[in-house]
Design an enzyme around this catalytic site. Sequence first.
Site, PDB file in Angstrom:
ATOM      1  N   VAL A 157      -2.847  -7.214  -3.817  1.00 24.46           N
ATOM      2  CA  VAL A 157      -2.408  -8.100  -2.542  1.00 24.46           C
ATOM      3  C   VAL A 157      -3.463  -8.823  -2.212  1.00 24.46           C
ATOM      4  O   VAL A 157      -4.504  -8.207  -1.792  1.00 24.46           O
ATOM      5  CB  VAL A 157      -1.809  -7.127  -1.383  1.00 24.46           C
ATOM      6  CG1 VAL A 157      -1.373  -8.183  -0.252  1.00 24.46           C
ATOM      7  CG2 VAL A 157      -0.774  -6.478  -1.748  1.00 24.46           C
ATOM      8  N   GLU A 191     -17.440  18.804   3.831  1.00 22.07           N
ATOM      9  CA  GLU A 191     -16.762  19.346   2.700  1.00 22.07           C
ATOM     10  C   GLU A 191     -17.743  19.131   1.439  1.00 22.07           C
ATOM     11  O   GLU A 191     -17.923  20.105   0.663  1.00 22.07           O
ATOM     12  CB  GLU A 191     -15.418  18.664   2.555  1.00 22.07           C
ATOM     13  CG  GLU A 191     -14.501  19.062   3.580  1.00 22.07           C
ATOM     14  CD  GLU A 191     -13.298  18.428   3.601  1.00 22.07           C
ATOM     15  OE1 GLU A 191     -12.297  18.665   4.314  1.00 22.07           O
ATOM     16  OE2 GLU A 191     -13.079  17.386   2.896  1.00 22.07           O
ATOM     17  N   ALA A 232      -4.631  11.276   7.988  1.00 18.59           N
ATOM     18  CA  ALA A 232      -3.195  11.506   7.299  1.00 18.59           C
ATOM     19  C   ALA A 232      -2.068  11.627   8.214  1.00 18.59           C
ATOM     20  O   ALA A 232      -1.004  10.985   8.178  1.00 18.59           O
ATOM     21  CB  ALA A 232      -3.316  12.373   6.175  1.00 18.59           C
ATOM     22  N   GLY A 246      -0.163   4.540   0.281  1.00 12.67           N
ATOM     23  CA  GLY A 246      -1.091   5.656   0.489  1.00 12.67           C
ATOM     24  C   GLY A 246       0.039   6.371   1.467  1.00 12.67           C
ATOM     25  O   GLY A 246       1.202   6.386   1.626  1.00 12.67           O
ATOM     26  N   PHE A 247      -0.564   7.279   2.587  1.00 13.34           N
ATOM     27  CA  PHE A 247       0.155   8.167   3.251  1.00 13.34           C
ATOM     28  C   PHE A 247       1.283   7.256   4.025  1.00 13.34           C
ATOM     29  O   PHE A 247       2.750   7.629   4.335  1.00 13.34           O
ATOM     30  CB  PHE A 247      -0.648   8.838   4.134  1.00 13.34           C
ATOM     31  CG  PHE A 247      -1.215  10.088   3.749  1.00 13.34           C
ATOM     32  CD1 PHE A 247      -0.359  11.220   3.056  1.00 13.34           C
ATOM     33  CD2 PHE A 247      -2.548  10.000   3.133  1.00 13.34           C
ATOM     34  CE1 PHE A 247      -1.146  12.391   2.625  1.00 13.34           C
ATOM     35  CE2 PHE A 247      -3.125  11.132   2.626  1.00 13.34           C
ATOM     36  CZ  PHE A 247      -2.402  12.323   2.184  1.00 13.34           C
ATOM     37  N   ASP A 267      -4.721   3.644   8.391  1.00 13.87           N
ATOM     38  CA  ASP A 267      -6.088   3.335   8.668  1.00 13.87           C
ATOM     39  C   ASP A 267      -6.352   1.913   8.916  1.00 13.87           C
ATOM     40  O   ASP A 267      -7.682   1.575   9.292  1.00 13.87           O
ATOM     41  CB  ASP A 267      -6.854   3.775   7.332  1.00 13.87           C
ATOM     42  CG  ASP A 267      -7.159   5.462   7.415  1.00 13.87           C
ATOM     43  OD1 ASP A 267      -6.507   5.964   8.108  1.00 13.87           O
ATOM     44  OD2 ASP A 267      -7.868   5.848   6.664  1.00 13.87           O
ATOM     45  N   GLY A 322       0.901  -1.339  -0.063  1.00 16.18           N
ATOM     46  CA  GLY A 322       0.005   0.185  -0.110  1.00 16.18           C
ATOM     47  C   GLY A 322       0.559   1.260  -0.135  1.00 16.18           C
ATOM     48  O   GLY A 322       1.563   1.446   0.765  1.00 16.18           O
TER      49      GLY A 322
HETATM   50  C1  LIG Z   1     -12.437  11.836   1.102  1.00 12.58           C
HETATM   51  C2  LIG Z   1     -11.437  11.705   2.166  1.00 12.58           C
HETATM   52  C3  LIG Z   1     -11.019  12.894   2.821  1.00 12.58           C
HETATM   53  C4  LIG Z   1     -10.042  12.604   3.704  1.00 12.58           C
HETATM   54  N1  LIG Z   1      -9.532  14.092   4.299  1.00 12.58           N
HETATM   55  C5  LIG Z   1      -8.709  14.064   5.266  1.00 12.58           C
HETATM   56  C6  LIG Z   1      -8.240  15.379   5.850  1.00 12.58           C
HETATM   57  O1  LIG Z   1      -8.662  16.415   5.400  1.00 12.58           O
HETATM   58  N2  LIG Z   1      -7.260  15.155   6.878  1.00 12.58           N
HETATM   59  C7  LIG Z   1      -6.683  14.369   7.304  1.00 12.58           C
HETATM   60  O2  LIG Z   1      -5.779  14.003   8.009  1.00 12.58           O
HETATM   61  N3  LIG Z   1      -7.112  12.736   6.743  1.00 12.58           N
HETATM   62  C8  LIG Z   1      -8.126  12.949   5.841  1.00 12.58           C
HETATM   63  N4  LIG Z   1      -8.664  11.504   5.381  1.00 12.58           N
HETATM   64  C9  LIG Z   1      -8.071  10.296   5.762  1.00 12.58           C
HETATM   65  C10 LIG Z   1      -6.651  10.067   5.364  1.00 12.58           C
HETATM   66  O3  LIG Z   1      -6.669  10.114   3.921  1.00 12.58           O
HETATM   67  C11 LIG Z   1      -6.434   8.581   5.650  1.00 12.58           C
HETATM   68  O4  LIG Z   1      -6.167   8.610   7.111  1.00 12.58           O
HETATM   69  C12 LIG Z   1      -5.280   8.228   5.076  1.00 12.58           C
HETATM   70  O5  LIG Z   1      -5.309   8.396   3.555  1.00 12.58           O
HETATM   71  C13 LIG Z   1      -4.642   6.784   5.600  1.00 12.58           C
HETATM   72  O6  LIG Z   1      -3.497   6.396   4.902  1.00 12.58           O
HETATM   73  P1  LIG Z   1      -3.190   4.967   4.600  1.00 12.58           P
HETATM   74  O7  LIG Z   1      -1.982   4.862   4.068  1.00 12.58           O
HETATM   75  O8  LIG Z   1      -3.332   4.205   5.935  1.00 12.58           O
HETATM   76  O9  LIG Z   1      -4.215   4.546   3.703  1.00 12.58           O
HETATM   77  P2  LIG Z   1      -4.487   4.914   2.201  1.00 12.58           P
HETATM   78  O10 LIG Z   1      -4.101   6.520   1.901  1.00 12.58           O
HETATM   79  O11 LIG Z   1      -5.846   4.643   1.956  1.00 12.58           O
HETATM   80  O12 LIG Z   1      -3.508   3.966   1.308  1.00 12.58           O
HETATM   81  C14 LIG Z   1      -3.903   2.872   1.008  1.00 12.58           C
HETATM   82  C15 LIG Z   1      -3.233   2.120  -0.311  1.00 12.58           C
HETATM   83  O13 LIG Z   1      -3.232   0.657  -0.121  1.00 12.58           O
HETATM   84  C16 LIG Z   1      -3.562   0.600  -1.527  1.00 12.58           C
HETATM   85  N5  LIG Z   1      -4.287  -0.908  -1.536  1.00 12.58           N
HETATM   86  C17 LIG Z   1      -5.462  -1.004  -0.900  1.00 12.58           C
HETATM   87  N6  LIG Z   1      -5.769  -2.309  -0.894  1.00 12.58           N
HETATM   88  C18 LIG Z   1      -4.774  -2.939  -1.529  1.00 12.58           C
HETATM   89  C19 LIG Z   1      -4.325  -4.276  -2.377  1.00 12.58           C
HETATM   90  N7  LIG Z   1      -5.293  -5.538  -1.829  1.00 12.58           N
HETATM   91  N8  LIG Z   1      -3.400  -4.515  -2.800  1.00 12.58           N
HETATM   92  C20 LIG Z   1      -2.639  -3.579  -3.149  1.00 12.58           C
HETATM   93  N9  LIG Z   1      -2.894  -2.201  -2.564  1.00 12.58           N
HETATM   94  C21 LIG Z   1      -3.819  -2.068  -2.094  1.00 12.58           C
HETATM   95  C22 LIG Z   1      -4.469   1.532  -2.151  1.00 12.58           C
HETATM   96  O14 LIG Z   1      -4.421   1.562  -3.535  1.00 12.58           O
HETATM   97  C23 LIG Z   1      -3.811   2.744  -1.434  1.00 12.58           C
HETATM   98  O15 LIG Z   1      -2.830   3.422  -2.295  1.00 12.58           O
HETATM   99  C24 LIG Z   1      -9.509  11.558   4.329  1.00 12.58           C
HETATM  100  C25 LIG Z   1     -10.079  10.543   3.556  1.00 12.58           C
HETATM  101  C26 LIG Z   1     -10.876  10.622   2.623  1.00 12.58           C
HETATM  102  C27 LIG Z   1     -11.326   9.105   2.124  1.00 12.58           C
END
Ligand SMILES: Cc1cc2nc3c(=O)[nH]c(=O)nc-3n(C[C@H](O)[C@H](O)[C@H](O)COP(=O)(O)OP(=O)(O)OC[C@H]3O[C@@H](n4cnc5c(N)ncnc54)[C@H](O)[C@@H]3O)c2cc1C
Length: 421
Positions: free
Chosen positions: A70, A161, A305, A4-5, A290, A2
């Site tokens: 994955v 928002e 994030a 993401g952040f 998350d 993953g």
């Molecule tokens: C619409 C929206 C607005 C938001 N606004 C805010 C805000 O203003 N401020 C704030 O702090 N937070 C905000 N958040 C929350 C924040 O975006 C999340 O807390 C943060 O993105 C979590 O990071 P992460 O890396 O855990 O997951 P994510 O950023 O969701 O990354 C997960 C990654 O894993 C990949 N993935 C998932 N499943 C699989 C798989 N089976 N195989 C391969 N890859 C996979 C996905 O493609 C993705 O790239 C918001 C969230 C959303 C949805």
Amino acid sequence: MGAGFAGLYAARALAGAPVQVTVVDRRNHHLFQPLLYQVATAALNPADIAAPIRRVLRRQRNAEVILAEVTGVDLPWRRVLLADGALPYDRLILATGATHSYFGHPEWAGVAPGLKSVEDALEIRRRILTAFERAEREADGERQAAELTFVVIGAGPTGVELAGAIAEIARHALGSDFRHIAPERSRVLLLEGGPAVLPTYPEALRASAARQLQRLGVEVRTGALVTGVDAEGVEVAGERLAARTVLWAAGVQASPLARALGTPLDRAGRVRVAADLSVPGHPEVQVVGDLASLEQDGQPVPGVAPAAIQQGRHAAANVLRALSGAPALAFRYRDKGALATIGRGSAVARLGRLELSGLLAWLAWLFIHVLFLIGFRSRAAVILQWAWSYLTFDRGARLITETAEQWRPRPGAAGPASRAG
Ligand SMILES: Cc1cc2nc3c(=O)[nH]c(=O)nc-3n(C[C@H](O)[C@H](O)[C@H](O)COP(=O)(O)OP(=O)(O)OC[C@H]3O[C@@H](n4cnc5c(N)ncnc54)[C@H](O)[C@@H]3O)c2cc1C
């Protein structure tokens, strides 16, 4: 796993270390989710808030990127299972995030899309824009009103928002574009099952957010539990609301990959991690962002994030400590505050002990979001686009990327010829 952040910041924190990093994501881009609603409401284009993962890591010689799904983790054999193969690991950082939760009503997903990916944002944008198009050609007053009624379910930051931005589109951006409807008469309803909007914010900011939303023309209903959603509208507290556009911002649950670990999960399906972010019994596996469930001082670490970024970096630091034979350190979340924007010049912000609302909060929101876009090629483009939208009220990304045949106006709806006649 993953990018993401959490995953991306973990990978970057391992730059220059004597390790080989493999980053796997099912999408080729890292997505700045906090600005997704701006794509959904036609203020920004997808490429403004998404960056190819390969590009972000291009200079990091010890990192490689694999585009793959994955599907599971084989803990005993230390292998990540992919849809099309398997990858061995010495250390694993799992960061596949969260997805929408429809509280036991998966059938609502088709009629009330949530906002998580670029595809979701484009689908929501299409629904909002085509609603106005259909309304323009609708002769029946009741049906026209349903086309011009937008319901957002869930008044957390994303719901607030979205509702604020739709109200702004209707009131300002589309004002003079149509001939047969008055977009500013659209109804935007924000439904919240709990007692207040932005439930995790301090009391004064919640009240201020509700006032700012009302000023924008959003009808806020709290204590409004939705019991039904279909293509014609929603049922809330026994009342039927006719609305052709219903958006879901009410709940999240962990990526299904959490279940594949076979270790204890919390109610939202997140992996219960130890204080050092490892999976109990498997110090070589850390779960972050998350996907992870962790309490600190009796409170859950929030799914935001900054928490994901801090956990990603911490997991990387623990990997490096293990290399030098040092024990893993417990994670501690540093809460720097929370921000939610409502509209043009309108927001609420908690920064440390400081509580701001209105223009000041909005400026703080703007500054912090631009700051965190650093590293994205499109930072300058986003600033310019925002400045333009701010000055002109325009929404530059108002594209419907389908033909009218595909989104189908209602059969028998009036056409330009019959209007002229
Ligand atoms: C619409 C929206 C607005 C938001 N606004 C805010 C805000 O203003 N401020 C704030 O702090 N937070 C905000 N958040 C929350 C924040 O975006 C999340 O807390 C943060 O993105 C979590 O990071 P992460 O890396 O855990 O997951 P994510 O950023 O969701 O990354 C997960 C990654 O894993 C990949 N993935 C998932 N499943 C699989 C798989 N089976 N195989 C391969 N890859 C996979 C996905 O493609 C993705 O790239 C918001 C969230 C959303 C949805």
